[in-house]
Design a protein around this motif. Sequence first.
Motif, short mmCIF file in Angstrom:
data_model
loop_
_atom_site.label_atom_id
_atom_site.label_comp_id
_atom_site.label_asym_id
_atom_site.label_seq_id
_atom_site.Cartn_x
_atom_site.Cartn_y
_atom_site.Cartn_z
N ASP A 160 0.87 -1.18 0.00
CA ASP A 160 0.00 0.00 0.00
C ASP A 160 0.91 1.23 0.00
OD1 ASP A 160 -1.70 2.13 0.56
OD2 ASP A 160 -3.01 0.93 1.84
N GLU A 162 0.35 4.41 -0.63
CA GLU A 162 -0.16 5.60 0.05
C GLU A 162 0.02 5.50 1.55
OE1 GLU A 162 -4.28 8.08 0.84
OE2 GLU A 162 -4.10 6.93 -1.01
N GLU A 163 -0.34 4.34 2.10
CA GLU A 163 -0.23 4.15 3.55
C GLU A 163 1.24 4.19 3.99
OE1 GLU A 163 -1.53 3.67 7.46
OE2 GLU A 163 -2.58 4.26 5.65
N TYR A 166 2.30 7.73 4.06
CA TYR A 166 1.65 8.34 5.23
C TYR A 166 2.48 8.05 6.49
CZ TYR A 166 -1.87 9.17 8.88
OH TYR A 166 -2.52 9.62 10.00
N LYS A 167 2.88 6.80 6.68
CA LYS A 167 3.64 6.40 7.87
C LYS A 167 5.00 7.08 7.91
CE LYS A 167 0.70 3.56 9.80
NZ LYS A 167 0.06 3.90 11.10
N PRO A 195 0.21 7.84 -5.39
CA PRO A 195 -0.13 7.34 -4.05
C PRO A 195 0.82 7.83 -2.96
CG PRO A 195 -0.25 5.57 -5.66
CD PRO A 195 0.36 6.74 -6.36
N ARG A 196 2.12 7.93 -3.26
CA ARG A 196 3.06 8.38 -2.23
C ARG A 196 2.89 9.87 -1.94
NH1 ARG A 196 8.35 4.70 -4.11
NH2 ARG A 196 7.15 2.75 -4.13
N GLU A 198 0.02 11.44 -2.23
CA GLU A 198 -1.24 11.53 -1.48
C GLU A 198 -1.06 11.11 -0.03
OE1 GLU A 198 -4.15 12.87 -2.50
OE2 GLU A 198 -2.93 13.46 -4.23
N GLY A 199 -0.23 10.10 0.21
CA GLY A 199 0.04 9.68 1.59
C GLY A 199 0.74 10.76 2.39
N TYR A 200 1.70 11.41 1.75
CA TYR A 200 2.43 12.54 2.36
C TYR A 200 1.46 13.67 2.70
CZ TYR A 200 5.05 16.99 1.78
OH TYR A 200 5.56 18.27 1.90
N ARG A 202 -1.80 13.54 3.06
CA ARG A 202 -2.81 13.12 4.05
C ARG A 202 -2.25 13.19 5.47
NH1 ARG A 202 -4.48 7.94 5.98
NH2 ARG A 202 -3.19 6.86 4.43
#
Length: 335
Positions: A160, A162-163, A166-167, A195-196, A198-200, A202
């Motif tokens: 994942d 995006e996740e 995010y982490k 996705p990366r 968007e994770g950042y 978010r």
Amino acid sequence: MTATIKDVAKKAGVGLGTVSRVLNNHPSVSEETKKKVLEAIKELDYNPNAIARSLKIKSTNSIGVMIPDISSAFYSDIVRGIEDIANKYKYNIILLNTDLKREKEKEALITLKEKKVDGILFISNTINDKLKKDFRKINIPVVLIATKDKNEEFHSVTIDNEEAAYKATEYLIKLGHNKIAMLAGKNDDPNAGIPRIEGYKRALTENKIAVREDYIFHGDYKFKSGFQNMLKIIKLKDKPSAIFAASDTMAVGAASCAMQHGFKIPDDFSLIGFDGIELAQYFYPPITTIKQPRYEMGAKGMEKLLKLIQGEEIEKGEVLEFELVERSSCKLKGD
């Protein structure tokens, strides 16, 4: 009378396909079933003709692997995972470098079809409609690794993204950083780039930190783009205190640039990468990273492909776990 494969199936109480999978040492057969079939083969003194069996199932015991860049450290563990499973089940690997170029991908597919490979593993690049059409046209089982198509028409093994991003960003926020830049991939790449990013974003938004577009720098995941984008960061009047790089190679490029210009990691910039390659581990200071299970991705992809070749019904998308590995390139803000 000479025993046939039908006799073995009847004796073992299984279907012909199951006997075939046992004969080909396929991973999908349980140990209990395998034992029944092997006992039946022994009792009936069944001696399969390997050549005839190969002709019947039209198998070449070869797998095509389409890889973007054979020189990239990111792909070596993926290929090792593929190769180990392939060797275990007596399959040969045909490795083709595509350089992320669509024309080379098309040529590679033609080559693999001519060589009559049993299946194809496609690694990393974005799956567009044209490529999906080419996959359908060759009519060979395909499994995607480190990428997936939008509608999940094809089987895939990924994380994942995006996740994970995010982490990575959340980790920097927990260290007290609120000015965090990103060395991102391309903003039109639906595989890892978008996705990366968007994770950042978010992670920033959920922690009530404004997203600054002037803190997002796009690159191609390679050393040079990390180095060049870091040049832009150190020229900013309002510099970030932390940086999330969407690849370890870009992170190393950024760190090299910063230190060449008199800055220190992590004293001036905390830095976290993405991928978990050895280059980041042995760089000084060792770089904190999001570690992708690259060997497992290759192994799982190969196992999934073998099941497809045998006509088994399996889940389309498999999402593996990533790991945040803490090293020396990040510190609490203000320490």
